[in-house]
Design a protein around this motif. Structure first.
Motif: not given
Length: 147
Positions: A61-65
């Motif tokens: 989630a962190d990287n995709a966001l």
């Protein structure tokens, strides 16, 4: 002037993150306010019950966001914060995190992410949702840093 990102440069930035290489992450879509990150599910990413560890979902989630935000803010961005809600256990052969920018200013973007687990038949189940804020930074990206 911020560096602009395209799919090839986004892949290089992801590959410059040692942890991303460790989990086997790859960017499969990037541009126009969205990004998709995929992680092959393997035993090393599981918790004690054999399901994908929640930390792996949070990483995705962190990287995709942040990569989604990079499509509108440029390459020099960092996560300001995010929240994640786990809906179901993640199991199967592939994790897919799909993030989209929901709103942006010149220096900040708010994004939404859905994380799916895909089985060997290609069927996917929504496992988690996240929302986060990403900020543009003044620092220059030198190719050895992540998102």
């Amino acid at each position: 002037m911020p560096h602009t990102l395209d799919l090839d440069l986004a892949r290089k930035v992801l590959d410059a993150q040692a942890f991303s290489r460790l989990v086997g992450a790859r960017i499969t879509a990037f541009g126009d306010g969205s990004a998709t990150l995929e992680i092959p599910i393997r035993p090393e990413l599981s918790q004690q019950f054999g399901l994908v560890h929640g930390g792996v979902l949070a990483y995705a989630a962190d990287n995709a966001l942040t990569f989604a935000a990079g499509t509108v803010l440029g390459a020099n961005v960092l996560t300001g914060g995010f929240t994640i809600t786990y809906l179901r256990p993640a199991a199967g052969v592939l994790l897919r995190a799909v993030a989209e920018v929901t709103g942006a200013t010149r220096r900040q973007a708010v994004c939404h992410c859905e994380i799916y687990a895909e089985d060997e038949n290609g069927e996917s189940v929504l496992c988690a949702v996240a929302q986060g804020t990403t900020r543009s930074v003044e620092r220059e990206l030198d190719g050895n840093e992540g998102s």
